[in-house]
Motif scaffolding. Sequence first.
Motif, PDB file in Angstrom:
ATOM      1  N   GLU A  36      32.644  19.312  28.606  1.00 57.28           N
ATOM      2  CA  GLU A  36      33.436  20.297  27.864  1.00 57.28           C
ATOM      3  C   GLU A  36      33.635  19.876  26.417  1.00 57.28           C
ATOM      4  OE1 GLU A  36      36.972  20.720  30.171  1.00 57.28           O
ATOM      5  OE2 GLU A  36      35.948  21.742  31.815  1.00 57.28           O
ATOM      6  N   ALA A  38      32.817  21.065  23.032  1.00 54.42           N
ATOM      7  CA  ALA A  38      32.332  22.211  22.257  1.00 54.42           C
ATOM      8  C   ALA A  38      31.978  21.719  20.859  1.00 54.42           C
ATOM      9  CB  ALA A  38      33.393  23.302  22.211  1.00 54.42           C
ATOM     10  N   GLY A  44      28.640  25.465  20.961  1.00 56.59           N
ATOM     11  CA  GLY A  44      30.061  25.194  21.198  1.00 56.59           C
ATOM     12  C   GLY A  44      30.808  26.437  21.625  1.00 56.59           C
ATOM     13  N   MET A  48      32.739  27.176  25.302  1.00 62.27           N
ATOM     14  CA  MET A  48      34.120  27.646  25.428  1.00 62.27           C
ATOM     15  C   MET A  48      34.190  28.928  26.251  1.00 62.27           C
ATOM     16  SD  MET A  48      35.953  26.853  21.753  1.00 62.27           S
ATOM     17  CE  MET A  48      34.630  27.393  20.674  1.00 62.27           C
ATOM     18  N   TYR A  51      33.678  28.183  29.825  1.00 62.90           N
ATOM     19  CA  TYR A  51      34.888  27.557  30.379  1.00 62.90           C
ATOM     20  C   TYR A  51      35.927  28.629  30.698  1.00 62.90           C
ATOM     21  CZ  TYR A  51      39.342  25.030  30.374  1.00 62.90           C
ATOM     22  OH  TYR A  51      40.593  24.549  30.684  1.00 62.90           O
ATOM     23  N   SER A  59      26.303  28.651  30.040  1.00 64.74           N
ATOM     24  CA  SER A  59      26.293  28.618  28.574  1.00 64.74           C
ATOM     25  C   SER A  59      24.930  29.014  28.007  1.00 64.74           C
ATOM     26  CB  SER A  59      26.693  27.221  28.077  1.00 64.74           C
ATOM     27  OG  SER A  59      25.853  26.229  28.625  1.00 64.74           O
ATOM     28  N   VAL A 170      35.390  23.458  16.457  1.00 62.34           N
ATOM     29  CA  VAL A 170      36.065  22.375  17.183  1.00 62.34           C
ATOM     30  C   VAL A 170      37.574  22.601  17.182  1.00 62.34           C
ATOM     31  CG1 VAL A 170      36.607  19.905  17.159  1.00 62.34           C
ATOM     32  CG2 VAL A 170      34.251  20.673  16.816  1.00 62.34           C
ATOM     33  N   SER A 173      38.308  24.989  19.805  1.00 62.34           N
ATOM     34  CA  SER A 173      38.145  24.369  21.127  1.00 62.34           C
ATOM     35  C   SER A 173      39.369  23.543  21.509  1.00 62.34           C
ATOM     36  CB  SER A 173      36.897  23.489  21.152  1.00 62.34           C
ATOM     37  OG  SER A 173      37.090  22.264  20.471  1.00 62.34           O
ATOM     38  N   PHE A 177      40.916  24.239  25.139  1.00 62.69           N
ATOM     39  CA  PHE A 177      40.902  23.202  26.175  1.00 62.69           C
ATOM     40  C   PHE A 177      42.248  22.476  26.307  1.00 62.69           C
ATOM     41  CE2 PHE A 177      36.218  23.175  25.121  1.00 62.69           C
ATOM     42  CZ  PHE A 177      35.828  23.784  26.300  1.00 62.69           C
ATOM     43  N   THR A 183      39.291  16.593  22.444  1.00 65.08           N
ATOM     44  CA  THR A 183      39.025  17.058  21.085  1.00 65.08           C
ATOM     45  C   THR A 183      38.566  15.898  20.205  1.00 65.08           C
ATOM     46  OG1 THR A 183      40.690  18.812  21.297  1.00 65.08           O
ATOM     47  CG2 THR A 183      40.014  18.191  19.061  1.00 65.08           C
ATOM     48  N   THR A 186      35.087  15.163  21.019  1.00 70.23           N
ATOM     49  CA  THR A 186      34.252  16.240  20.497  1.00 70.23           C
ATOM     50  C   THR A 186      33.952  16.008  19.020  1.00 70.23           C
ATOM     51  OG1 THR A 186      35.174  17.841  22.068  1.00 70.23           O
ATOM     52  CG2 THR A 186      34.088  18.733  20.111  1.00 70.23           C
TER      53      THR A 186
END
Length: 297
Positions: A36, A38, A44, A48, A51, A59, A170, A173, A177, A183, A186
């Motif tokens: 997960e 992104a 990305g 998401m 998800y 995806s 990001v 995301s 999330f 994060t 990511t």
Amino acid sequence: MNKKAAFLKYLKIYSIITFGCIIYSLGVALFLDANEFAAGGVTGIAIMISYLAKGKIGSGWIIMIINVPLFILGIIFFGKKFIISTLFSTVLSSGLIELWNWLLLPLMPEIQNLWIPATVGGVLYGAGLGLIFRMGSTTGGTDIIIKILRKKFRYLKTGVISLIIDVVIVGVSAIIFKDIDRTFYTIVSLIVFVLTFDFVLYGGNTAKFVYIVTTADKSESICRGILQELDISATIMDGKGAYTGNERTIILCAVKNYLFPKLRDIIKDNDPQAFTIVTSAQEIYGEGYKQHGGEEL
């Protein structure tokens, strides 16, 4: 260009694009999507959406759906030739992502240390996309937007524009999330991606530009070594020492980074006293490097 030469040229281009798609899709499916991350771009966004849809749609399929309007933009700005290679890259990479999700992901061991997928995924993602870009193609999505922006902001590198877009993705995301640790990783994968992407895309065009100030008698052996051992050319200029007034020969040459140690050996063996200036050349145009009429990456 005859038909055989044209066929071999396109075979080479599409072979490299295919290899890039394989690397890219492995990074996305087995490391980024699976954890997960992104990491930016349409990839990305697709991660998401998948998800939020609780995995009901993969995806890879989402990437293809989002790309439809972006392909229309690509045709307007770059023409059919660009879109053919981009369509090939997009369909192949998206299909491979779904294939790896079905075939390889169930076989992957559980990874506790998130540094591994963040770095490995970022490297594979960046290397694969870099190879695809070097061949004049993209995987669609924000890559098309990036190439459009590069036409207007030519002083910005592709990786920098990508980073700006990806930072926004990001950030979104992080909200979706709701996981600060994820994060952070990511962002790590994004940084690794940009560094790898720029290295693969521009690395082959960077070199060192060398000024060698020597004497006329020693310049011949240095030039002979450059031509025979390095298989590159050089330019010779006449000069004069400002303090001594002695005649000097100045040799100018651009040498790729991996050949530079051999050039130093040639200079040391033929004139250890040669005054040598070494600078970095970010971009070089001409034989053995980028062509003046080539597409800006």
